[in-house]
Design a protein around this motif. Structure first.
Motif, PDB file in Angstrom:
ATOM      1  N   HIS A 170      50.435  39.566  44.078  1.00  0.00           N
ATOM      2  CA  HIS A 170      49.096  40.210  44.055  1.00  0.00           C
ATOM      3  C   HIS A 170      47.935  39.435  43.227  1.00  0.00           C
ATOM      4  O   HIS A 170      47.132  39.132  43.742  1.00  0.00           O
ATOM      5  N   TYR A 171      48.474  39.006  42.133  1.00  0.00           N
ATOM      6  CA  TYR A 171      47.313  38.256  41.230  1.00  0.00           C
ATOM      7  C   TYR A 171      47.178  36.879  41.748  1.00  0.00           C
ATOM      8  O   TYR A 171      45.977  36.423  41.562  1.00  0.00           O
ATOM      9  N   ASP A 172      48.074  36.138  42.319  1.00  0.00           N
ATOM     10  CA  ASP A 172      47.927  34.944  42.785  1.00  0.00           C
ATOM     11  C   ASP A 172      46.808  35.073  44.037  1.00  0.00           C
ATOM     12  O   ASP A 172      46.013  34.358  43.909  1.00  0.00           O
ATOM     13  N   ARG A 173      47.028  35.904  44.790  1.00  0.00           N
ATOM     14  CA  ARG A 173      46.072  36.145  45.806  1.00  0.00           C
ATOM     15  C   ARG A 173      44.655  36.537  45.432  1.00  0.00           C
ATOM     16  O   ARG A 173      43.720  36.031  45.890  1.00  0.00           O
ATOM     17  N   THR A 174      44.601  37.296  44.221  1.00  0.00           N
ATOM     18  CA  THR A 174      43.497  37.819  43.893  1.00  0.00           C
ATOM     19  C   THR A 174      42.585  36.568  42.822  1.00  0.00           C
ATOM     20  O   THR A 174      41.428  36.471  42.980  1.00  0.00           O
ATOM     21  N   PHE A 175      43.508  35.795  42.336  1.00  0.00           N
ATOM     22  CA  PHE A 175      42.832  34.773  41.807  1.00  0.00           C
ATOM     23  C   PHE A 175      42.392  33.857  42.695  1.00  0.00           C
ATOM     24  O   PHE A 175      41.120  33.284  42.603  1.00  0.00           O
ATOM     25  N   ALA A 176      42.928  33.597  43.877  1.00  0.00           N
ATOM     26  CA  ALA A 176      42.343  32.625  44.787  1.00  0.00           C
ATOM     27  C   ALA A 176      41.126  33.231  45.566  1.00  0.00           C
ATOM     28  O   ALA A 176      40.093  32.459  45.621  1.00  0.00           O
ATOM     29  N   LEU A 177      41.073  34.482  45.618  1.00  0.00           N
ATOM     30  CA  LEU A 177      39.818  35.224  46.319  1.00  0.00           C
ATOM     31  C   LEU A 177      38.651  34.897  45.143  1.00  0.00           C
ATOM     32  O   LEU A 177      37.528  34.720  45.590  1.00  0.00           O
ATOM     33  N   LEU A 178      38.979  35.426  43.989  1.00  0.00           N
ATOM     34  CA  LEU A 178      37.902  35.312  42.756  1.00  0.00           C
ATOM     35  C   LEU A 178      37.299  33.994  42.719  1.00  0.00           C
ATOM     36  O   LEU A 178      36.176  33.945  42.431  1.00  0.00           O
ATOM     37  N   ARG A 179      38.211  33.025  42.729  1.00  0.00           N
ATOM     38  CA  ARG A 179      37.718  31.670  42.435  1.00  0.00           C
ATOM     39  C   ARG A 179      36.758  31.080  43.403  1.00  0.00           C
ATOM     40  O   ARG A 179      35.742  30.314  43.028  1.00  0.00           O
ATOM     41  N   VAL A 180      36.568  31.570  44.642  1.00  0.00           N
ATOM     42  CA  VAL A 180      35.745  31.312  45.615  1.00  0.00           C
ATOM     43  C   VAL A 180      34.441  32.327  45.810  1.00  0.00           C
ATOM     44  O   VAL A 180      33.559  32.093  46.462  1.00  0.00           O
ATOM     45  N   THR A 181      34.540  33.539  44.864  1.00  0.00           N
ATOM     46  CA  THR A 181      33.699  34.258  44.757  1.00  0.00           C
ATOM     47  C   THR A 181      32.587  34.512  43.707  1.00  0.00           C
ATOM     48  O   THR A 181      31.588  34.645  43.973  1.00  0.00           O
ATOM     49  N   LYS A 182      33.158  34.160  42.614  1.00  0.00           N
ATOM     50  CA  LYS A 182      32.283  34.303  41.115  1.00  0.00           C
ATOM     51  C   LYS A 182      33.186  33.479  40.171  1.00  0.00           C
ATOM     52  O   LYS A 182      34.437  33.655  40.116  1.00  0.00           O
ATOM     53  N   PRO A 183      32.492  32.834  39.063  1.00  0.00           N
ATOM     54  CA  PRO A 183      33.352  32.535  38.051  1.00  0.00           C
ATOM     55  C   PRO A 183      33.780  33.668  37.294  1.00  0.00           C
ATOM     56  O   PRO A 183      33.082  34.861  37.078  1.00  0.00           O
ATOM     57  N   PHE A 184      35.100  33.480  36.719  1.00  0.00           N
ATOM     58  CA  PHE A 184      35.898  34.462  35.930  1.00  0.00           C
ATOM     59  C   PHE A 184      36.814  33.753  34.944  1.00  0.00           C
ATOM     60  O   PHE A 184      37.034  32.735  35.331  1.00  0.00           O
ATOM     61  N   ILE A 185      37.183  34.727  34.123  1.00  0.00           N
ATOM     62  CA  ILE A 185      38.315  34.149  33.133  1.00  0.00           C
ATOM     63  C   ILE A 185      39.498  34.938  33.052  1.00  0.00           C
ATOM     64  O   ILE A 185      39.306  36.135  33.089  1.00  0.00           O
ATOM     65  N   ALA A 186      40.433  34.172  33.249  1.00  0.00           N
ATOM     66  CA  ALA A 186      41.828  35.066  33.375  1.00  0.00           C
ATOM     67  C   ALA A 186      42.437  34.876  32.044  1.00  0.00           C
ATOM     68  O   ALA A 186      42.868  33.887  31.279  1.00  0.00           O
ATOM     69  N   ILE A 187      42.621  36.296  31.518  1.00  0.00           N
ATOM     70  CA  ILE A 187      43.391  36.261  29.999  1.00  0.00           C
ATOM     71  C   ILE A 187      44.669  37.151  30.192  1.00  0.00           C
ATOM     72  O   ILE A 187      44.697  38.254  30.697  1.00  0.00           O
ATOM     73  N   GLY A 188      45.782  36.443  29.983  1.00  0.00           N
ATOM     74  CA  GLY A 188      47.295  37.017  30.043  1.00  0.00           C
ATOM     75  C   GLY A 188      47.213  37.868  28.698  1.00  0.00           C
ATOM     76  O   GLY A 188      46.868  37.466  27.840  1.00  0.00           O
ATOM     77  N   LEU A 189      47.904  39.117  28.926  1.00  0.00           N
ATOM     78  CA  LEU A 189      48.252  39.921  27.487  1.00  0.00           C
ATOM     79  C   LEU A 189      49.822  39.881  27.581  1.00  0.00           C
ATOM     80  O   LEU A 189      50.379  40.311  28.483  1.00  0.00           O
ATOM     81  N   ALA A 190      50.459  39.707  26.341  1.00  0.00           N
ATOM     82  CA  ALA A 190      51.859  39.702  26.326  1.00  0.00           C
ATOM     83  C   ALA A 190      52.323  39.789  24.916  1.00  0.00           C
ATOM     84  O   ALA A 190      51.448  39.576  24.031  1.00  0.00           O
ATOM     85  N   PHE A 191      53.565  40.216  24.837  1.00  0.00           N
ATOM     86  CA  PHE A 191      54.213  40.086  23.414  1.00  0.00           C
ATOM     87  C   PHE A 191      54.653  38.543  23.020  1.00  0.00           C
ATOM     88  O   PHE A 191      54.956  37.800  24.268  1.00  0.00           O
TER      89      PHE A 191
END
Length: 198
Positions: free
Chosen positions: A145-166
């Protein structure tokens, strides 16, 4: 080591299982403390009032993004959104949300905003993950889901992806493929890791 077709996916599956098992061993108290610690970090980039920050509804043993999201809304005037699963092989869409809003079970049983909540396109995307490495690659849950979402957003608008983790979700190396999109940052309970110059 040479990779046979599909071996990268098999390696990811093995690493995913191991990372999720470690994460599941954390107590509720440890997870809550980590979520508060992430929220207390100095956020790694400036937030313009009205910026759209999309998080996620935490499931299983995921680190909870809600303390950070509440902090960014209260301190910086960010608008908040949560993902909606449309279908198994589709990108996520995002609907407006505030901490006072009720959530409803979505397509996969994950709490999400109701259909009448307006759709938004995030400026900053807070991303759950199973594991990450120091190159900014992540292992998700295998649905894409996130791979496809990143691909769509990359051609739609600039955005920053921040992973949250332990912290314990960091591994030596993710077996990344050419289509995999790197994160810009990862926030853990002790660190803010910037991958943009890597």
């Amino acid at each position: 080591m040479s990779m046979t077709p599909g071996s990268s996916d098999n390696d990811k599956a093995t690493l995913r299982i191991a990372a999720l098992a470690l994460r599941a061993e954390l107590s509720g108290t440890q997870r809550r403390a980590a979520a508060q610690a992430v929220a207390s970090h100095v956020f790694p980039l400036p937030i313009i009032r009205g910026s759209i920050i999309a998080g996620y509804s935490p499931i299983r043993s995921e680190i909870d993004p809600f303390p950070l999201m509440r902090q960014l809304a209260a301190t910086h005037g960010a608008r908040l959104a949560l993902p909606v699963v449309v279908a198994r092989n589709e990108p996520l869409l995002f609907r407006q949300w505030s901490p006072a809003d009720a959530l409803v079970p979505g397509e996969m049983g994950i709490p999400e905003p109701p259909m009448e909540a307006p759709e938004l396109l995030p400026d900053i995307l807070l991303v759950p993950l199973a594991a990450f490495d120091r190159a900014g690659h992540r292992i998700g849950y295998g649905a894409g889901h996130y791979d496809r979402t990143f691909a769509l957003l990359r051609v739609t608008k600039p955005f920053i992806a921040i992973g949250l983790a332990f912290d314990l979700q960091e591994i030596e190396a993710v077996p990344a493929q050419p289509h995999d999109v790197k994160l810009d940052y990862v926030l853990t309970e002790t660190r803010v890791i910037d991958f943009r110059s890597i």
